[in-house]
Enzyme design. Structure first.
Site, PDB file in Angstrom:
ATOM      1  N   CYS A 178       6.743  -0.151   6.742  1.00  0.00           N
ATOM      2  CA  CYS A 178       6.316   1.006   5.958  1.00  0.00           C
ATOM      3  C   CYS A 178       7.477   1.441   5.064  1.00  0.00           C
ATOM      4  O   CYS A 178       8.612   1.494   5.533  1.00  0.00           O
ATOM      5  CB  CYS A 178       5.937   2.132   6.922  1.00  0.00           C
ATOM      6  SG  CYS A 178       5.356   3.615   6.090  1.00  0.00           S
ATOM      7  N   LEU A 179       7.179   1.755   3.829  1.00  0.00           N
ATOM      8  CA  LEU A 179       8.230   2.218   2.903  1.00  0.00           C
ATOM      9  C   LEU A 179       8.914   3.476   3.421  1.00  0.00           C
ATOM     10  O   LEU A 179      10.066   3.728   3.098  1.00  0.00           O
ATOM     11  CB  LEU A 179       7.624   2.547   1.530  1.00  0.00           C
ATOM     12  CG  LEU A 179       7.312   1.420   0.551  1.00  0.00           C
ATOM     13  CD1 LEU A 179       6.853   2.033  -0.759  1.00  0.00           C
ATOM     14  CD2 LEU A 179       8.499   0.516   0.329  1.00  0.00           C
TER      15      LEU A 179
ATOM     16  N   HIS B  28      -3.647   1.363   8.144  1.00  0.00           N
ATOM     17  CA  HIS B  28      -2.284   1.928   8.064  1.00  0.00           C
ATOM     18  C   HIS B  28      -2.265   3.126   7.097  1.00  0.00           C
ATOM     19  O   HIS B  28      -1.685   4.170   7.408  1.00  0.00           O
ATOM     20  CB  HIS B  28      -1.323   0.821   7.598  1.00  0.00           C
ATOM     21  CG  HIS B  28       0.106   1.246   7.419  1.00  0.00           C
ATOM     22  ND1 HIS B  28       1.128   0.779   8.231  1.00  0.00           N
ATOM     23  CD2 HIS B  28       0.690   2.069   6.505  1.00  0.00           C
ATOM     24  CE1 HIS B  28       2.276   1.325   7.815  1.00  0.00           C
ATOM     25  NE2 HIS B  28       2.039   2.101   6.767  1.00  0.00           N
ATOM     26  N   GLU B  29      -2.920   2.974   5.951  1.00  0.00           N
ATOM     27  CA  GLU B  29      -2.896   4.058   4.952  1.00  0.00           C
ATOM     28  C   GLU B  29      -3.756   5.245   5.393  1.00  0.00           C
ATOM     29  O   GLU B  29      -3.376   6.395   5.176  1.00  0.00           O
ATOM     30  CB  GLU B  29      -3.357   3.555   3.578  1.00  0.00           C
ATOM     31  CG  GLU B  29      -2.558   2.385   2.993  1.00  0.00           C
ATOM     32  CD  GLU B  29      -1.054   2.562   3.014  1.00  0.00           C
ATOM     33  OE1 GLU B  29      -0.579   3.711   3.041  1.00  0.00           O
ATOM     34  OE2 GLU B  29      -0.343   1.551   3.019  1.00  0.00           O
TER      35      GLU B  29
ATOM     36  N   GLY C 291       0.814  -1.205   0.000  1.00  0.00           N
ATOM     37  CA  GLY C 291       0.000   0.000   0.000  1.00  0.00           C
ATOM     38  C   GLY C 291       0.848   1.255   0.000  1.00  0.00           C
ATOM     39  O   GLY C 291       1.961   1.263   0.519  1.00  0.00           O
TER      40      GLY C 291
ATOM     41  N   GLN D   4       3.083   9.994   1.129  1.00  0.00           N
ATOM     42  CA  GLN D   4       4.383   9.313   1.049  1.00  0.00           C
ATOM     43  C   GLN D   4       5.133   9.649  -0.235  1.00  0.00           C
ATOM     44  O   GLN D   4       6.349   9.497  -0.306  1.00  0.00           O
ATOM     45  CB  GLN D   4       4.190   7.785   1.099  1.00  0.00           C
ATOM     46  CG  GLN D   4       3.783   7.257   2.458  1.00  0.00           C
ATOM     47  CD  GLN D   4       3.721   5.740   2.426  1.00  0.00           C
ATOM     48  OE1 GLN D   4       2.753   5.167   1.941  1.00  0.00           O
ATOM     49  NE2 GLN D   4       4.777   5.098   2.908  1.00  0.00           N
TER      50      GLN D   4
ATOM     51  N   HIS E 283      -1.750   7.345   7.574  1.00  0.00           N
ATOM     52  CA  HIS E 283      -0.836   8.222   6.818  1.00  0.00           C
ATOM     53  C   HIS E 283      -1.523   9.529   6.444  1.00  0.00           C
ATOM     54  O   HIS E 283      -0.915  10.592   6.479  1.00  0.00           O
ATOM     55  CB  HIS E 283      -0.391   7.543   5.515  1.00  0.00           C
ATOM     56  CG  HIS E 283       0.849   6.696   5.643  1.00  0.00           C
ATOM     57  ND1 HIS E 283       2.061   7.200   6.054  1.00  0.00           N
ATOM     58  CD2 HIS E 283       1.072   5.378   5.394  1.00  0.00           C
ATOM     59  CE1 HIS E 283       2.965   6.229   6.058  1.00  0.00           C
ATOM     60  NE2 HIS E 283       2.389   5.107   5.659  1.00  0.00           N
TER      61      HIS E 283
END
Ligand code: NI
Length: 172
Positions: free
Chosen positions: A97-98, A139-140, A47, A52, A143
């Site tokens: 997470c990226l 999670h997204e 995702g 991000q 963000h």
């Protein structure tokens, strides 16, 4: 389409509240497509949220099927202005997470969620989700509110672990 560079913690945009999208137009669809390409460019990524990749807008893309196969998920899910309208159950999962590439953390999330938002065509959709996909959605959405998984772990000393260093990661 283009794969975009991913901002890393502690970049300021990752801590800001993203803005709602006022009109789903070709510009927004271009951002969505770039986010999808960015997600697929990273083998372990399920995702990406717009902040991000530098856009403080309420958009996420998710695809957990590349990790767990086609069962019990919606495959590629791109959502604009997502709102969690229902959450139930509890589950602790190790998340990554990226934007925080060196750590994994134990995070408590709802087990099942319903999220409502717009699809890239601008139509309202509602998705009932469970398992890894439900975790990814939460999670997204975090963000989009400037919240990272490290802010969700209950103990920084015991619930946050360094990713294992593999041979490939060693740089000389
Ligand atoms: Ni993330």
């Amino acid at each position: 389409m283009a794969s975009l560079p991913v901002l890393k913690y502690p970049h300021q945009i990752l801590r800001t509240m993203s803005e709602s999208v006022l009109k789903v137009d070709d510009g927004i669809r271009r951002i969505v497509n770039d986010m999808i390409e960015t997600m697929y460019a990273s083998p372990s990524c399920v995702g990406v949220a717009a902040p991000q990749v530098g856009y403080p807008l309420r958009i996420f893309v998710i695809d957990v099927s590349r990790k767990i196969g086609p069962k019990k998920n919606h495959g590629l899910l791109a959502m604009i202005n997502p709102v969690l309208i229902y959450a139930e159950g509890e589950k602790i999962t190790k998340e990554g997470c990226l934007s925080i590439p060196d750590f994994l953390g134990n995070v408590k999330r709802a087990r099942n969620v319903i999220v409502r938002g717009l699809n890239p065509e601008g139509n309202e959709v509602e998705v009932l989700s469970q398992g890894l996909e439900a975790i990814a959605i939460q999670h997204e959405v975090d963000h989009l509110n400037g919240v990272l998984f490290i802010h969700r772990v209950s103990s920084l000393s015991s619930d946050l672990v360094r990713r294992k260093i593999t041979y490939k990661d060693i740089k000389t």
